[in-house]
Design a protein around this motif. Structure first.
Motif, PDB file in Angstrom:
ATOM      1  N   LEU A 131       6.713  51.368   4.657  1.00 54.34           N
ATOM      2  CA  LEU A 131       7.257  51.499   3.341  1.00 54.34           C
ATOM      3  C   LEU A 131       8.730  52.220   3.361  1.00 54.34           C
ATOM      4  N   PHE A 132       9.190  53.170   4.293  1.00 55.64           N
ATOM      5  CA  PHE A 132      10.220  53.733   4.282  1.00 55.64           C
ATOM      6  C   PHE A 132      11.376  52.672   5.031  1.00 55.64           C
ATOM      7  N   ILE A 133      10.842  52.043   6.007  1.00 63.44           N
ATOM      8  CA  ILE A 133      11.754  50.932   6.547  1.00 63.44           C
ATOM      9  C   ILE A 133      12.242  49.778   5.596  1.00 63.44           C
ATOM     10  N   THR A 134      11.152  49.495   4.727  1.00 68.13           N
ATOM     11  CA  THR A 134      11.361  48.351   3.867  1.00 68.13           C
ATOM     12  C   THR A 134      12.314  48.949   2.804  1.00 68.13           C
ATOM     13  N   ILE A 135      12.299  50.122   2.270  1.00 62.53           N
ATOM     14  CA  ILE A 135      13.384  50.519   1.288  1.00 62.53           C
ATOM     15  C   ILE A 135      14.623  50.527   2.106  1.00 62.53           C
ATOM     16  N   ILE A 159      12.909  40.451   6.375  1.00 63.46           N
ATOM     17  CA  ILE A 159      13.286  41.200   5.286  1.00 63.46           C
ATOM     18  C   ILE A 159      11.857  40.876   4.363  1.00 63.46           C
ATOM     19  N   LEU A 160      11.487  39.521   4.417  1.00 64.06           N
ATOM     20  CA  LEU A 160      10.475  38.908   3.860  1.00 64.06           C
ATOM     21  C   LEU A 160       9.187  39.620   4.546  1.00 64.06           C
ATOM     22  N   ALA A 161       9.025  39.584   5.638  1.00 64.18           N
ATOM     23  CA  ALA A 161       7.944  39.933   6.500  1.00 64.18           C
ATOM     24  C   ALA A 161       7.497  41.502   6.094  1.00 64.18           C
ATOM     25  N   SER A 166       4.717  45.596   3.115  1.00 65.56           N
ATOM     26  CA  SER A 166       4.713  46.781   2.161  1.00 65.56           C
ATOM     27  C   SER A 166       3.764  46.539   1.111  1.00 65.56           C
ATOM     28  N   ILE A 167       3.837  45.327   0.346  1.00 62.12           N
ATOM     29  CA  ILE A 167       3.151  45.016  -0.828  1.00 62.12           C
ATOM     30  C   ILE A 167       1.763  45.045  -0.458  1.00 62.12           C
TER      31      ILE A 167
END
Length: 431
Positions: A131-135, A159-161, A166-167
């Motif tokens: 989640l941190f990396i995604t943000i 980015i999509l992956a 995360s979702i």
């Protein structure tokens, strides 16, 4: 005939009963679970109707690769109640019923609490980093690197992956909350809840193989777009991770040794990856004129004005993706005159092209935020919008229907020069 076999299969804590049923079915086929060692290890024997109980041990840790002292003490207590301890890993403890009248190891309420606790701790350890990396990636994508990454298919896929990953973790959070309430209601009604099922199995399959799919597709995209070095980095990175994981799974160090082993492995991984990245950054630096022919540069200063000297430096960059393209060029002339001395004339420009207006509009707004004291020059460029700014030289930001130009010139441009630039770069309708 093989007497031992390894099965690469994993279960979630919310699948304790599915795990036990799987071991029961294997025993019915004559394969009896004996230990974890790079997967589930089974030994051949007579077909038996063994009943297994898989529990989530509350004092266990995700760093446990073998039974720790607390686990062994717990196992002695369970064996006295008619359950033979087989093996443990992380918070899983596997028992086989030895006595027909063996009492349940824990109450249903305790079992639910143990599974919930183990499930949430695993969720936190697996999810917080992602989640941190995604943000961070989304913040950088929407601010600093939008104009490059939006045209870089490999980056868009990554980015999509991470976003999908995360979702799924967020959805998993809600599923665990609902499962907890459902199991609690079943216990309150006097029923014995079952931990497992097709939904949990499908979710486990997705968790286990999603990153295999992501890494494979990312490597294919990198090769298609001829970013072979990125595919090599991914291959080296994954190979090292797999090697470290395999060594830990085979050696099964203690919890303390596992921490040391993994920290050392991470440092070793950095020692391999960082030099590779530095090497790529150095070798992919500025391209000199010998590496760029005049035909490869769409616009030179000599195309629209008189200039002396010769080109002493060029640079270029290009991204081509499904959403459009970005091309960057730098041309510097080294001019020497008797009156002025040594000087240079520089020209650099970015040409963005996309059929998606929202992409060009966002890049337009980002460039406008960098300009101070800009004046409107839409009419000179015959564009949808254009501004000129700059104290040292002139910076032009020009928006067309499917193209955007961001250009720096040492000197201001007149309308005749602008028309030549528009023609060379194929901007708008040429009159």
């Amino acid at each position: 005939m093989r007497n031992r076999k390894r099965v690469l299969k994993g279960f979630h804590y919310w699948e304790c009963d599915s795990f036990g049923d799987y071991l029961h079915n294997m025993s019915a086929e004559g394969w009896h679970f004996v230990e974890w060692k790079l997967g589930l290890i089974f030994e051949r024997g007579e077909s038996r109707d063994y009943y297994y109980d898989v529990e989530a041990f509350p004092k266990g840790s995700e760093m446990d690769t073998r039974p720790e002292p607390d686990t062994e003490e717990y196992a002695e207590y369970c064996e006295a109640a008619g359950w033979k301890f087989i093996d443990s890993k992380q918070r899983f403890c596997v028992f086989r019923r030895e006595q027909e009248d063996a009492l349940p190891i824990v109450t249903q309420e305790e079992r639910l609490q143990n599974i919930k606790k183990a499930g949430w701790r695993k969720w936190v350890s697996d999810s917080i980093g992602m989640l941190f990396i995604t943000i961070l990636i989304w913040l950088e994508f929407l601010t600093i690197n939008f104009e490059r990454w939006i045209f870089f298919d490999l980056m868009l896929f990554l980015i999509l992956a991470v976003t999908v990953g995360s979702i799924t973790k967020i959805l998993e959070c809600f599923v665990m909350i609902l499962e907890g309430h459902k199991k609690k209601a079943e216990i309150a009604a006097g029923n014995i809840p079952y931990y497992g099922g097709k939904f949990q199995a499908a979710a486990r399959f997705f968790r286990n193989y999603m990153w295999v799919f992501v890494i494979t597709i990312a490597s294919v995209i990198a090769c298609i777009q001829k970013y072979y070095y990125l595919a090599v980095i991914v291959l080296v990175f994954v190979s090292i991770i797999f090697f470290i994981t395999a060594v830990i799974a085979v050696r099964r160090p203690s919890r303390a040794d596992n921490w040391i082993f993994q920290i050392g492995g991470a440092l070793g991984l950095l020692m391999v990856i960082i030099p590779v990245i530095v090497f790529i950054a150095i070798t992919a630096g500025d391209q000199q004129i010998n590496n760029l022919s005049m035909q490869e540069i769409p616009l030179l200063q000599s195309d629209y004005k008189e200039i002396t000297g010769k080109i002493d430096l060029t640079d270029e960059g290009h991204f081509q993706g499904v959403l459009g393209s970005m091309s960057y060029f730098l041309v510097r002339y080294d001019e020497t005159t008797n009156s002025v001395g040594d000087s240079s004339d520089s020209l650099w420009y970015y040409v963005y092209e996309s059929s998606h207006s929202w992409i060009l509009n966002k890049i337009w707004k980002q460039h406008l935020e960098k300009t101070d004291g800009a004046r409107d020059c839409t009419q000179e460029w015959r564009a949808e919008a254009a501004v000129c700014s700059g104290s040292r030289g002139s910076i032009y930001t020009v928006l067309y229907q499917e193209k955007l130009l961001y250009l720096y010139s040492n000197d201001p441009l007149d309308e005749e020069q602008i028309d030549i630039i528009r023609m060379k770069l194929k901007l708008g309708e040429i009159m």
